[in-house]
Design a protein around this motif. Structure first.
Motif, PDB file in Angstrom:
ATOM      1  N   MET A   1     -49.589   0.496 -53.853  1.00 21.52           N
ATOM      2  CA  MET A   1     -49.514   1.679 -53.025  1.00 21.52           C
ATOM      3  C   MET A   1     -50.777   1.759 -52.174  1.00 21.52           C
ATOM      4  O   MET A   1     -51.851   1.380 -52.614  1.00 21.52           O
ATOM      5  CB  MET A   1     -49.419   2.922 -53.902  1.00 21.52           C
ATOM      6  N   TRP A   2     -50.606   2.297 -50.993  1.00 24.47           N
ATOM      7  CA  TRP A   2     -51.730   2.478 -50.095  1.00 24.47           C
ATOM      8  C   TRP A   2     -51.419   3.673 -49.214  1.00 24.47           C
ATOM      9  O   TRP A   2     -50.438   3.660 -48.472  1.00 24.47           O
ATOM     10  CB  TRP A   2     -51.930   1.224 -49.270  1.00 24.47           C
ATOM     11  N   CYS A   3     -52.179   4.720 -49.344  1.00 20.94           N
ATOM     12  CA  CYS A   3     -51.987   5.952 -48.558  1.00 20.94           C
ATOM     13  C   CYS A   3     -50.571   6.506 -48.721  1.00 20.94           C
ATOM     14  O   CYS A   3     -49.921   6.902 -47.758  1.00 20.94           O
ATOM     15  CB  CYS A   3     -52.311   5.719 -47.094  1.00 20.94           C
ATOM     16  N   THR A  28     -47.383   3.000 -60.267  1.00 20.90           N
ATOM     17  CA  THR A  28     -48.693   3.242 -59.669  1.00 20.90           C
ATOM     18  C   THR A  28     -49.725   3.404 -60.765  1.00 20.90           C
ATOM     19  O   THR A  28     -49.393   3.674 -61.919  1.00 20.90           O
ATOM     20  CB  THR A  28     -48.681   4.509 -58.795  1.00 20.90           C
ATOM     21  N   THR A  29     -50.970   3.239 -60.372  1.00 22.67           N
ATOM     22  CA  THR A  29     -52.072   3.432 -61.315  1.00 22.67           C
ATOM     23  C   THR A  29     -53.044   4.483 -60.798  1.00 22.67           C
ATOM     24  O   THR A  29     -54.099   4.678 -61.366  1.00 22.67           O
ATOM     25  CB  THR A  29     -52.824   2.111 -61.552  1.00 22.67           C
ATOM     26  N   SER A  30     -52.671   5.155 -59.745  1.00 20.44           N
ATOM     27  CA  SER A  30     -53.510   6.195 -59.155  1.00 20.44           C
ATOM     28  C   SER A  30     -52.953   7.562 -59.511  1.00 20.44           C
ATOM     29  O   SER A  30     -51.749   7.784 -59.448  1.00 20.44           O
ATOM     30  CB  SER A  30     -53.533   6.042 -57.632  1.00 20.44           C
ATOM     31  N   GLY A  31     -53.833   8.472 -59.859  1.00 19.67           N
ATOM     32  CA  GLY A  31     -53.387   9.814 -60.177  1.00 19.67           C
ATOM     33  C   GLY A  31     -52.918  10.592 -58.960  1.00 19.67           C
ATOM     34  O   GLY A  31     -52.186  11.564 -59.067  1.00 19.67           O
ATOM     35  N   ALA A  32     -53.320  10.155 -57.765  1.00 16.41           N
ATOM     36  CA  ALA A  32     -52.977  10.883 -56.544  1.00 16.41           C
ATOM     37  C   ALA A  32     -51.650  10.436 -55.950  1.00 16.41           C
ATOM     38  O   ALA A  32     -51.124  11.092 -55.058  1.00 16.41           O
ATOM     39  CB  ALA A  32     -54.081  10.692 -55.516  1.00 16.41           C
ATOM     40  N   THR A  33     -51.096   9.343 -56.416  1.00 11.18           N
ATOM     41  CA  THR A  33     -49.880   8.789 -55.824  1.00 11.18           C
ATOM     42  C   THR A  33     -48.681   9.044 -56.720  1.00 11.18           C
ATOM     43  O   THR A  33     -48.719   8.749 -57.910  1.00 11.18           O
ATOM     44  CB  THR A  33     -50.044   7.274 -55.596  1.00 11.18           C
ATOM     45  N   ILE A  38     -42.052   7.138 -52.996  1.00 13.14           N
ATOM     46  CA  ILE A  38     -41.839   5.847 -52.348  1.00 13.14           C
ATOM     47  C   ILE A  38     -40.626   5.139 -52.945  1.00 13.14           C
ATOM     48  O   ILE A  38     -39.914   4.415 -52.257  1.00 13.14           O
ATOM     49  CB  ILE A  38     -43.090   4.954 -52.392  1.00 13.14           C
ATOM     50  N   ALA A  39     -40.349   5.366 -54.208  1.00 17.96           N
ATOM     51  CA  ALA A  39     -39.201   4.715 -54.855  1.00 17.96           C
ATOM     52  C   ALA A  39     -37.899   5.102 -54.177  1.00 17.96           C
ATOM     53  O   ALA A  39     -37.018   4.269 -54.012  1.00 17.96           O
ATOM     54  CB  ALA A  39     -39.164   5.068 -56.336  1.00 17.96           C
ATOM     55  N   VAL A  40     -37.772   6.355 -53.776  1.00 10.09           N
ATOM     56  CA  VAL A  40     -36.548   6.805 -53.100  1.00 10.09           C
ATOM     57  C   VAL A  40     -36.334   5.993 -51.825  1.00 10.09           C
ATOM     58  O   VAL A  40     -35.227   5.523 -51.553  1.00 10.09           O
ATOM     59  CB  VAL A  40     -36.631   8.320 -52.779  1.00 10.09           C
ATOM     60  N   LYS A  41     -37.380   5.794 -51.052  1.00 10.26           N
ATOM     61  CA  LYS A  41     -37.272   5.028 -49.802  1.00 10.26           C
ATOM     62  C   LYS A  41     -36.966   3.558 -50.073  1.00 10.26           C
ATOM     63  O   LYS A  41     -36.132   2.956 -49.400  1.00 10.26           O
ATOM     64  CB  LYS A  41     -38.572   5.138 -49.015  1.00 10.26           C
ATOM     65  N   ILE A  42     -37.645   2.990 -51.042  1.00 11.53           N
ATOM     66  CA  ILE A  42     -37.469   1.565 -51.331  1.00 11.53           C
ATOM     67  C   ILE A  42     -36.066   1.287 -51.861  1.00 11.53           C
ATOM     68  O   ILE A  42     -35.429   0.307 -51.488  1.00 11.53           O
ATOM     69  CB  ILE A  42     -38.542   1.088 -52.327  1.00 11.53           C
ATOM     70  N   LYS A  43     -35.568   2.142 -52.740  1.00  9.42           N
ATOM     71  CA  LYS A  43     -34.245   1.932 -53.344  1.00  9.42           C
ATOM     72  C   LYS A  43     -33.149   1.907 -52.291  1.00  9.42           C
ATOM     73  O   LYS A  43     -32.174   1.175 -52.422  1.00  9.42           O
ATOM     74  CB  LYS A  43     -33.949   3.021 -54.367  1.00  9.42           C
ATOM     75  N   ASN A  55     -45.916   6.346 -63.269  1.00 11.34           N
ATOM     76  CA  ASN A  55     -47.329   6.452 -62.940  1.00 11.34           C
ATOM     77  C   ASN A  55     -48.118   6.161 -64.208  1.00 11.34           C
ATOM     78  O   ASN A  55     -48.091   6.930 -65.162  1.00 11.34           O
ATOM     79  CB  ASN A  55     -47.679   7.835 -62.399  1.00 11.34           C
ATOM     80  N   ALA A  56     -48.817   5.041 -64.205  1.00 10.37           N
ATOM     81  CA  ALA A  56     -49.537   4.591 -65.394  1.00 10.37           C
ATOM     82  C   ALA A  56     -50.942   5.174 -65.500  1.00 10.37           C
ATOM     83  O   ALA A  56     -51.667   4.864 -66.442  1.00 10.37           O
ATOM     84  CB  ALA A  56     -49.611   3.065 -65.402  1.00 10.37           C
TER      85      ALA A  56
END
Length: 69
Positions: A1-3, A28-33, A38-43, A55-56
């Motif tokens: 993930m990025w931004c 993801t491994t970021s608490g902010a993401t 993004i999964a909805v868009k990718i799927k 979110n890990a």
């Protein structure tokens, strides 16, 4: 993930691979993401057998192991 989305390099990779009937996951491994956004868009764009987004960040080992199963 990025931004809040995937980097262009990842989209380029996904455009080139065939994910049909393959198991795929967004995590993801970021608490902010939020991986769900993004999964909805990718799927929609990339057909695969998608796992539940995860979110890990600060996840216990047991939670990660459970998600991987």
């Amino acid at each position: 993930m990025w931004c809040g989305t995937l980097p262009n390099a990842v989209f380029s990779f996904l455009d080139k691979v065939d994910l049909n009937r393959k198991k795929a996951a967004v995590f993801t491994t970021s608490g902010a993401t939020e991986p769900q956004k993004i999964a909805v868009k990718i799927k929609k764009k990339y057909p695969a057998r998608w796992c539940r987004p995860f979110n890990a960040n600060h996840a216990a080992d047991e939670d990660i192991i459970s998600w991987l199963k």
